[in-house]
Each structure stands twice: as structure tokens, then as C-alpha cells.
Design a protein around this motif. Structure first.
Motif, PDB file in Angstrom:
ATOM      1  N   VAL A 123      -2.778 -28.189  33.536  1.00 17.70           N
ATOM      2  CA  VAL A 123      -2.923 -27.336  34.717  1.00 17.70           C
ATOM      3  C   VAL A 123      -3.710 -26.073  34.363  1.00 17.70           C
ATOM      4  CG1 VAL A 123      -1.632 -25.858  36.329  1.00 17.70           C
ATOM      5  CG2 VAL A 123      -0.935 -28.210  35.967  1.00 17.70           C
ATOM      6  N   LEU A 124      -3.434 -25.506  33.203  1.00 14.85           N
ATOM      7  CA  LEU A 124      -4.176 -24.318  32.778  1.00 14.85           C
ATOM      8  C   LEU A 124      -5.652 -24.630  32.546  1.00 14.85           C
ATOM      9  CD1 LEU A 124      -1.724 -22.565  30.316  1.00 14.85           C
ATOM     10  CD2 LEU A 124      -2.217 -22.005  32.683  1.00 14.85           C
ATOM     11  N   ILE A 125      -5.923 -25.772  31.953  1.00 13.65           N
ATOM     12  CA  ILE A 125      -7.319 -26.159  31.718  1.00 13.65           C
ATOM     13  C   ILE A 125      -8.047 -26.353  33.039  1.00 13.65           C
ATOM     14  CG2 ILE A 125      -8.786 -28.009  30.824  1.00 13.65           C
ATOM     15  CD1 ILE A 125      -6.653 -28.367  28.611  1.00 13.65           C
ATOM     16  N   VAL A 126      -7.441 -27.080  33.953  1.00 15.65           N
ATOM     17  CA  VAL A 126      -8.073 -27.330  35.260  1.00 15.65           C
ATOM     18  C   VAL A 126      -8.261 -26.019  36.021  1.00 15.65           C
ATOM     19  CG1 VAL A 126      -7.680 -28.406  37.508  1.00 15.65           C
ATOM     20  CG2 VAL A 126      -7.317 -29.714  35.427  1.00 15.65           C
ATOM     21  N   THR A 127      -7.258 -25.150  35.993  1.00 19.66           N
ATOM     22  CA  THR A 127      -7.360 -23.876  36.697  1.00 19.66           C
ATOM     23  C   THR A 127      -8.487 -23.025  36.130  1.00 19.66           C
ATOM     24  OG1 THR A 127      -4.991 -23.898  37.124  1.00 19.66           O
ATOM     25  CG2 THR A 127      -6.110 -21.792  37.356  1.00 19.66           C
ATOM     26  N   THR A 128      -8.535 -22.909  34.812  1.00 15.16           N
ATOM     27  CA  THR A 128      -9.553 -22.070  34.186  1.00 15.16           C
ATOM     28  C   THR A 128     -10.949 -22.589  34.473  1.00 15.16           C
ATOM     29  OG1 THR A 128      -8.002 -21.541  32.412  1.00 15.16           O
ATOM     30  CG2 THR A 128     -10.316 -21.066  32.011  1.00 15.16           C
ATOM     31  N   PHE A 129     -11.171 -23.877  34.282  1.00 17.52           N
ATOM     32  CA  PHE A 129     -12.511 -24.416  34.487  1.00 17.52           C
ATOM     33  C   PHE A 129     -12.899 -24.454  35.961  1.00 17.52           C
ATOM     34  CE2 PHE A 129     -12.029 -26.200  30.174  1.00 17.52           C
ATOM     35  CZ  PHE A 129     -13.143 -25.582  29.608  1.00 17.52           C
ATOM     36  N   SER A 130     -11.948 -24.711  36.841  1.00 20.86           N
ATOM     37  CA  SER A 130     -12.295 -24.730  38.266  1.00 20.86           C
ATOM     38  C   SER A 130     -12.659 -23.335  38.753  1.00 20.86           C
ATOM     39  CB  SER A 130     -11.168 -25.330  39.096  1.00 20.86           C
ATOM     40  OG  SER A 130     -10.020 -24.534  39.012  1.00 20.86           O
ATOM     41  N   VAL A 131     -11.963 -22.318  38.305  1.00 25.56           N
ATOM     42  CA  VAL A 131     -12.306 -20.951  38.704  1.00 25.56           C
ATOM     43  C   VAL A 131     -13.602 -20.525  38.031  1.00 25.56           C
ATOM     44  CG1 VAL A 131     -11.556 -18.534  38.546  1.00 25.56           C
ATOM     45  CG2 VAL A 131      -9.933 -20.284  39.198  1.00 25.56           C
ATOM     46  N   PHE A 132     -13.825 -20.950  36.789  1.00 27.43           N
ATOM     47  CA  PHE A 132     -15.029 -20.565  36.049  1.00 27.43           C
ATOM     48  C   PHE A 132     -16.278 -21.174  36.669  1.00 27.43           C
ATOM     49  CE2 PHE A 132     -18.009 -21.253  32.471  1.00 27.43           C
ATOM     50  CZ  PHE A 132     -18.197 -19.929  32.106  1.00 27.43           C
ATOM     51  N   PHE A 133     -16.206 -22.435  37.101  1.00 30.22           N
ATOM     52  CA  PHE A 133     -17.382 -23.107  37.616  1.00 30.22           C
ATOM     53  C   PHE A 133     -17.589 -22.948  39.112  1.00 30.22           C
ATOM     54  CE2 PHE A 133     -16.871 -25.639  33.660  1.00 30.22           C
ATOM     55  CZ  PHE A 133     -18.074 -25.231  33.078  1.00 30.22           C
ATOM     56  N   LEU A 134     -16.595 -22.465  39.832  1.00 33.98           N
ATOM     57  CA  LEU A 134     -16.764 -22.299  41.288  1.00 33.98           C
ATOM     58  C   LEU A 134     -17.115 -20.912  41.658  1.00 33.98           C
ATOM     59  CD1 LEU A 134     -13.829 -24.419  42.694  1.00 33.98           C
ATOM     60  CD2 LEU A 134     -16.205 -25.030  42.511  1.00 33.98           C
TER      61      LEU A 134
END
Length: 134
Positions: A123-134
Motif C-alpha cells: 500500500v505504501l509503494i502504490v501510494t508513493t508512486f501513484s502520488v509521485f507520477f500523478l
């Protein structure tokens, strides 16, 4: 023989360096992951409180059932003589079913806690990358 740093002393150092590297690469997007981790940890805390309360209730039910069984064992001759076996079996089964309700609830809470612990990393990985790339 080499000196090994104790894990208790090693953990804060690893935490500081890992957060510094993550902040270097992800800048302020890292705070989304920190917020997500905080929410999951708070949820885990409340689940632990519910688990402790539920286990104490389960132990009370277990004590009630064990006291009933001890009473039956101590008075087995009278129970057999007066044909009260069915009555006491129903009484013991009722107490056991009450206890099993708390056992099932404890297992459910443990399962949810385990899921949260294992889901924290992805969940932390998905959250970080989704916020970083969006």
C-alpha cells in the motif's frame, strides 16, 4: 570475531537514512506514504485494543465453562442418579457456544490485523508512486 551493532541501536539509524534517501528521491510526495502508514498504524492500534478487550471477555466465558465442568465432575453421581445429564450437557454446550463466539471474533480481528501488517508495504509503494507520477 567482528562487532555487530545491536538491532535496537541499528533501527533508528536505518530509519533516518532510509527516510533521507526516500525524501531525496521523492521529495514531498513521501508525505503521502507517511500519512497512509500513520492511518494504517492507527487502525492497527484500535484493532489491538478491540482484541485485548475481546480476549478478556473470552477468558471470562472460558472460566464460566470450566467452573460448570468442574461442578459436573464433582457431582457426577448425583447427576447420573437423577438423570440430569441432558440438562447439564445443554448448559455446558450453551457456555461453549458463547465462548466460541468470542474465539471466532478474536480470530477475525487477528486476521484483519495480519492483513493490515502484510498490506502495509504494498500500500505504501502504490501510494508513493501513484502520488509521485500523478
Amino acid at each position: 570475531m567482528a562487532f555487530e551493532f545491536p538491532p535496537v541501536a541499528r533501527l533508528p539509524i536505518q530509519l533516518v537514512f532510509s527516510m533521507a534517501f526516500l525524501f531525496y528521491y521523492f521529495k514531498y510526495y513521501l508525505f503521502a506514504a507517511i500519512g497512509t502508514a500513520s492511518v494504517l498504524m492507527i487502525g492497527n492500534y484500535f484493532l489491538a485494543k478491540c482484541l485485548a478487550k475481546n480476549e478478556s471477555l473470552m477468558l471470562k466465558r472460558k472460566d464460566n465453562r470450566m467452573n460448570l465442568i468442574i461442578e459436573v465432575i464433582n457431582n457426577i453421581k448425583i447427576i447420573k442418579l437423577n438423570s440430569w445429564v441432558k440438562y447439564f450437557m445443554e448448559k455446558i454446550n450453551t457456555e461453549r457456544n458463547r465462548e466460541l463466539k468470542y474465539v471466532k471474533r478474536t480470530l477475525l480481528i487477528n486476521t484483519v490485523q495480519l492483513f493490515l501488517n502484510f498490506a502495509l508495504g504494498p500500500v505504501l509503494i502504490v501510494t508513493t508512486f501513484s502520488v509521485f507520477f500523478l
